[in-house]
Design a protein around this motif. Structure first.
Motif, mmCIF file in Angstrom:
data_model
loop_
_atom_site.group_PDB
_atom_site.id
_atom_site.type_symbol
_atom_site.label_atom_id
_atom_site.label_comp_id
_atom_site.label_asym_id
_atom_site.label_seq_id
_atom_site.Cartn_x
_atom_site.Cartn_y
_atom_site.Cartn_z
ATOM 1 N N THR A 1 -33.186 45.405 12.670
ATOM 2 C CA THR A 1 -33.424 46.397 13.710
ATOM 3 C C THR A 1 -32.951 47.786 13.289
ATOM 4 N N ALA A 2 -31.994 47.859 12.367
ATOM 5 C CA ALA A 2 -31.428 49.140 11.967
ATOM 6 C C ALA A 2 -32.198 49.789 10.824
ATOM 7 N N HIS A 3 -32.810 48.993 9.961
ATOM 8 C CA HIS A 3 -33.493 49.551 8.809
ATOM 9 C C HIS A 3 -34.528 48.565 8.293
ATOM 10 N N ARG A 4 -35.471 49.083 7.537
ATOM 11 C CA ARG A 4 -36.444 48.218 6.880
ATOM 12 C C ARG A 4 -35.841 47.669 5.603
ATOM 13 N N ARG A 5 -36.162 46.435 5.300
ATOM 14 C CA ARG A 5 -35.655 45.767 4.105
ATOM 15 C C ARG A 5 -36.835 45.172 3.353
ATOM 16 N N VAL A 6 -36.970 45.563 2.086
ATOM 17 C CA VAL A 6 -38.061 45.061 1.247
ATOM 18 C C VAL A 6 -37.445 44.319 0.063
ATOM 19 N N ALA A 7 -37.770 43.033 -0.077
ATOM 20 C CA ALA A 7 -37.246 42.251 -1.198
ATOM 21 C C ALA A 7 -37.851 42.750 -2.506
ATOM 22 N N LEU A 8 -36.997 43.031 -3.469
ATOM 23 C CA LEU A 8 -37.448 43.511 -4.776
ATOM 24 C C LEU A 8 -37.563 42.393 -5.795
ATOM 25 N N ARG A 9 -36.500 41.590 -5.944
ATOM 26 C CA ARG A 9 -36.494 40.548 -6.956
ATOM 27 C C ARG A 9 -35.367 39.568 -6.675
ATOM 28 N N ARG A 10 -35.513 38.368 -7.201
ATOM 29 C CA ARG A 10 -34.457 37.364 -7.152
ATOM 30 C C ARG A 10 -34.058 36.991 -8.567
ATOM 31 N N GLU A 11 -32.762 36.691 -8.730
ATOM 32 C CA GLU A 11 -32.231 36.305 -10.030
ATOM 33 C C GLU A 11 -31.232 35.173 -9.836
ATOM 34 N N PRO A 12 -31.062 34.335 -10.850
ATOM 35 C CA PRO A 12 -30.024 33.300 -10.765
ATOM 36 C C PRO A 12 -28.642 33.878 -11.029
ATOM 37 N N LEU A 13 -27.644 33.322 -10.351
ATOM 38 C CA LEU A 13 -26.252 33.568 -10.709
ATOM 39 C C LEU A 13 -25.868 32.620 -11.832
ATOM 40 N N ARG B 1 -41.887 61.716 2.496
ATOM 41 C CA ARG B 1 -41.311 61.760 1.158
ATOM 42 C C ARG B 1 -40.543 60.481 0.852
ATOM 43 N N VAL B 2 -39.742 60.011 1.808
ATOM 44 C CA VAL B 2 -38.972 58.785 1.600
ATOM 45 C C VAL B 2 -39.891 57.578 1.516
ATOM 46 N N ARG B 3 -40.924 57.542 2.357
ATOM 47 C CA ARG B 3 -41.865 56.411 2.310
ATOM 48 C C ARG B 3 -42.582 56.353 0.966
ATOM 49 N N GLU B 4 -43.016 57.508 0.462
ATOM 50 C CA GLU B 4 -43.686 57.534 -0.842
ATOM 51 C C GLU B 4 -42.726 57.120 -1.954
ATOM 52 N N ALA B 5 -41.495 57.614 -1.870
ATOM 53 C CA ALA B 5 -40.494 57.242 -2.876
ATOM 54 C C ALA B 5 -40.209 55.749 -2.825
ATOM 55 N N ALA B 6 -40.156 55.188 -1.620
ATOM 56 C CA ALA B 6 -39.923 53.748 -1.478
ATOM 57 C C ALA B 6 -41.027 52.950 -2.149
ATOM 58 N N ASP B 7 -42.280 53.370 -1.971
ATOM 59 C CA ASP B 7 -43.403 52.664 -2.607
ATOM 60 C C ASP B 7 -43.273 52.713 -4.132
ATOM 61 N N VAL B 8 -42.875 53.859 -4.658
ATOM 62 C CA VAL B 8 -42.713 53.998 -6.105
ATOM 63 C C VAL B 8 -41.602 53.085 -6.601
ATOM 64 N N LEU B 9 -40.458 53.082 -5.908
ATOM 65 C CA LEU B 9 -39.317 52.287 -6.354
ATOM 66 C C LEU B 9 -39.607 50.793 -6.253
ATOM 67 N N ILE B 10 -40.340 50.395 -5.235
ATOM 68 C CA ILE B 10 -40.680 48.971 -5.094
ATOM 69 C C ILE B 10 -41.468 48.497 -6.315
ATOM 70 N N ASN B 11 -42.426 49.316 -6.762
ATOM 71 C CA ASN B 11 -43.214 48.947 -7.946
ATOM 72 C C ASN B 11 -42.394 49.027 -9.226
ATOM 73 N N ARG B 12 -41.492 50.006 -9.311
ATOM 74 C CA ARG B 12 -40.753 50.220 -10.546
ATOM 75 C C ARG B 12 -39.594 49.229 -10.713
ATOM 76 N N PHE B 13 -38.944 48.850 -9.616
ATOM 77 C CA PHE B 13 -37.713 48.068 -9.700
ATOM 78 C C PHE B 13 -37.918 46.568 -9.582
ATOM 79 N N LYS B 14 -39.123 46.105 -9.339
ATOM 80 C CA LYS B 14 -39.334 44.664 -9.202
ATOM 81 C C LYS B 14 -39.127 43.978 -10.548
#
Length: 291
Positions: free
Chosen positions: A161-173, A278-291
């Motif tokens: 409810t406070a913010h949007r959360r987009v999963a980027l990637r999962r990794e094993p510990l 600006r933040v929405r566009e940056a979020a789209d870029v980071l989602i593609n770059r950081f996955k």
């Protein structure tokens, strides 16, 4: 000359990052057989073995490691081309808070690539603990945050409810140690940890306590880079996510009976309050770059 399939290269990256075909299949929303078939076709195209299969997952061969570097570069170029065709041009100041566990060995290169791709974008990067990023996401101290949570503990969520959360990637510990570390089964395990306010380190210690495994804290590092250095020096063992494991450090799963560890999930946190184009566009870029 034959051409690589970008979709297959994306699968290669997912398998390499997550350490197993099943984890990559879940991440890519595909069947395990489909993922296995893409890997098989890549190996057939290269006429080389790219992964070594084991009971607890897969690991890259030297050839697979070389192709992984090319795959990351080609996928980045694909993202650049697609964003250019969409007319996405980022400029101005962007404040980004990132957990210190997020791909520490190649984060600088990723950020450098962003700067080269968007020369009018001024990045202000803060390395913080995930708990602080989660707590401060609505306080306007940063525009976007990347945090880490342990899968299965109720910390990760698709809706908030406070913010949007987009999963980027999962990794094993993983339980890991430096190449020079020698396991002594008769003595308590020497642990390399971060300070007690790190929830992931508290989780690792709790797992050892649950299984009545003897240990002592041999070295407390102030951050991930210090922890990596202590590991490389052979000062003890530690719990780390896959992308934070430095070169020359090995997994201990076959050498000593240690508690099984879950996956972790990295998420991009986007404040709802005052969210701009600006933040929405940056979020789209980071989602593609950081996955």
């Amino acid at each position: 000359m034959r051409r690589f399939d970008l979709d297959a290269l994306n699968t290669l990256v997912a398998v390499a990052d997550l350490g197993s075909l099943s984890a990559a299949a879940a991440h890519l929303c595909r069947s395990q057989s489909a993922v296995s078939e893409q890997v098989r076709k890549l190996e057939e195209l290269c006429a080389l073995t790219l992964f070594l299969r084991g009971k607890k997952g897969v690991s890259l061969t030297p050839a697979g490691d070389r192709l992984l570097a090319h795959a990351r570069s080609l996928l980045r170029l694909n993202d650049v081309a697609w964003l250019d065709m969409q007319g996405v041009v980022l400029s101005g100041d962007l404040r980004l808070a990132i957990t210190d566990y997020f791909r520490p060995t190649d984060l600088a290169g990723i950020l450098k690539g962003l700067g080269e791709q968007y020369p009018r974008l001024r990045l202000h990067v803060f390395i913080r603990k995930s708990a602080l990023i989660e707590h401060d996401v609505e306080r306007a101290d940063f525009d976007l945050g990347i945090s880490m949570s342990i899968v299965g503990r109720g910390e990760e969520s698709d809706e908030d409810t406070a913010h949007r959360r987009v999963a980027l990637r999962r990794e094993p510990l993983m339980w890991v140690a430096g190449a020079s570390y020698k396991v002594d089964r008769s003595a308590p395990l020497p642990l390399i940890t971060l300070p007690g306010h790190c929830s992931m380190q508290r989780f690792a210690l709790a797992k050892l306590t649950e299984q009545r495994i003897r240990y002592f804290v041999a070295h407390t590092a102030s951050g991930i880079s210090g922890l990596q250095s202590a590991l490389s020096a052979g000062l003890g063992i530690a719990c780390l996510n896959a992308s934070a494991v430095p070169g020359g450090v090995r997994a201990l799963e076959r050498e000593i009976d240690l508690p099984e560890l879950p996956m972790v999930e990295f998420s991009l946190l986007i404040p709802r309050t005052g969210e701009s184009d600006r933040v929405r566009e940056a979020a789209d870029v980071l989602i593609n770059r950081f996955k």
